[in-house]
Design an enzyme around this catalytic site. Structure first.
Site, PDB file in Angstrom:
ATOM      1  N   GLY A  49      16.089 -49.040  17.858  1.00  0.00           N
ATOM      2  CA  GLY A  49      15.746 -49.921  16.742  1.00  0.00           C
ATOM      3  C   GLY A  49      14.542 -49.532  15.893  1.00  0.00           C
ATOM      4  N   CYS A 105      27.204 -48.204  18.166  1.00  0.00           N
ATOM      5  CA  CYS A 105      25.789 -48.554  18.042  1.00  0.00           C
ATOM      6  C   CYS A 105      25.521 -48.773  16.561  1.00  0.00           C
ATOM      7  CB  CYS A 105      24.948 -47.394  18.580  1.00  0.00           C
ATOM      8  SG  CYS A 105      23.176 -47.626  18.389  1.00  0.00           S
ATOM      9  N   CYS A 115      24.475 -55.968  16.885  1.00  0.00           N
ATOM     10  CA  CYS A 115      24.041 -54.913  17.803  1.00  0.00           C
ATOM     11  C   CYS A 115      24.988 -54.984  18.995  1.00  0.00           C
ATOM     12  CB  CYS A 115      22.600 -55.176  18.236  1.00  0.00           C
ATOM     13  SG  CYS A 115      22.072 -54.153  19.634  1.00  0.00           S
ATOM     14  N   THR A 116      25.461 -53.832  19.444  1.00  0.00           N
ATOM     15  CA  THR A 116      26.493 -53.850  20.488  1.00  0.00           C
ATOM     16  C   THR A 116      25.965 -54.290  21.851  1.00  0.00           C
ATOM     17  OG1 THR A 116      26.150 -51.484  20.839  1.00  0.00           O
ATOM     18  CG2 THR A 116      27.939 -52.137  19.353  1.00  0.00           C
TER      19      THR A 116
HETATM   20  N1  DGL Z   1      23.435 -51.048  20.730  1.00  0.00           N
HETATM   21  C1  DGL Z   1      22.549 -50.628  19.686  1.00  0.00           C
HETATM   22  C2  DGL Z   1      23.027 -51.217  18.361  1.00  0.00           C
HETATM   23  O1  DGL Z   1      24.173 -51.601  18.251  1.00  0.00           O
HETATM   24  C3  DGL Z   1      21.146 -50.933  20.076  1.00  0.00           C
HETATM   25  C4  DGL Z   1      20.156 -50.236  19.250  1.00  0.00           C
HETATM   26  C5  DGL Z   1      18.886 -49.927  19.945  1.00  0.00           C
HETATM   27  O2  DGL Z   1      18.919 -49.106  20.873  1.00  0.00           O
HETATM   28  O3  DGL Z   1      17.871 -50.468  19.540  1.00  0.00           O
HETATM   29  O4  DGL Z   1      22.308 -51.276  17.396  1.00  0.00           O
END
Ligand code: DGL
Length: 263
Positions: A45, A75, A186-187
């Site tokens: 992020g 992601c 966010c996944t």
């Molecule tokens: N799963 C990621 C997403 O969909 C998380 C991002 C992160 O690592 O901050 O944005």
């Protein structure tokens, strides 16, 4: 290898992309899938685009080496920062990215107010801004950076009191302002859906997860090419990571639990 037997590659900064993996496996049970959860550099992020492209490239190299027929960037942050670069660099490959589901939320909203939870990278990215302007210009969009959300999932604290408190800080103000849809941008966040539901309580608010639509999109792109696996294909699930063996084992364990629970 015949196209139909080639695996699908699914990438995330960590475990969150398993929420997309689950939908892909559910929709296309004959497909082999290689899941790559970085784990070492998570969360993405707050990272720079240069760094994220470097991390994603490592996974893409592995997917190409393993002859993946499609690469799903499960992601939102990685999609926002690298999908254009990858499509330009590999014009003949199929890349499927995440898009915050503001369109279905705006279309179905009765109150005209929708909330979106995502990382800073996603909310500041041009993809989110463009999608919101194109599909949700009539809606009021309330956004909130899910500070600490990714960590809750990575550390297995999804259903804790701490999770409830952290999520309430973001979601309660959205509900107070009339949001009737909460978009998971966010996944990692679908793994927090139970706790988000507890925060919502008996209010009539829908949680929107774009993962099923991403699985459908992947299927339709493979169908167009005639690359879908035959029903009798002996599929395999593989778990890779930039982190250590114990992280890989955690990914596998979480995925197996998902198979038990949802498939
Ligand atoms: N799963 C990621 C997403 O969909 C998380 C991002 C992160 O690592 O901050 O944005």
């Amino acid at each position: 290898m015949e196209h139909c037997c080639r695996p699908i590659g699914v990438f995330d900064s960590g475990m969150g992309g398993l929420s997309v993996w689950r939908e892909i496996v559910k929709l296309m049970p004959a497909e082999s899938v290689i899941y790559y959860g970085d784990g070492k550099n998570c969360p993405y992020g707050d990272r720079s685009q240069t760094d994220v492209i470097k991390f994603v490239q490592e996974a893409v190299d592995l997917f190409i080496e393993r002859d993946c027929k499609a690469i799903v960037l499960a992601c939102n942050a990685a999609t926002a920062m690298s999908v254009d670069y990858l499509r330009h660099k590999y014009p003949d490959r199929i890349f499927v990215g995440m898009e915050p589901a503001v369109k279905p939320a705006a279309l179905n909203s009765q109150s005209g107010v929708i909330g979106i939870l995502a990382t800073k990278a996603t909310l500041e990215g041009s993809l989110f801004k463009e999608t919101s302007m194109k599909f949700a210009h009539n809606a009021k969009i309330l956004s909130c950076v899910g500070d600490g959300f990714v960590e809750l999932v990575e550390q297995g604290n999804e259903n804790s009191q701490m999770a409830f408190d952290i999520i309430s800080k973001c979601v309660e103000p959205m509900l107070q302002q009339g949001a009737d849809h909460i978009v998971l941008g966010c996944t990692h966040y679908p793994f927090l859906a139970e706790t988000i539901s507890r925060v919502i309580g008996d209010r009539n608010v829908k949680i929107v997860d774009p993962a099923p639509a991403v699985a459908l999109r992947t299927k339709s792109l493979l169908e167009q090419k005639g690359w879908l696996a035959n029903k009798d294909n002996k599929c395999e699930y593989l778990f890779c990571s930039a982190a250590d063996e114990s992280y890989k084992a955690k990914l596998k364990q979480k995925a197996l639990l998902l198979i038990d629970k949802y498939l």
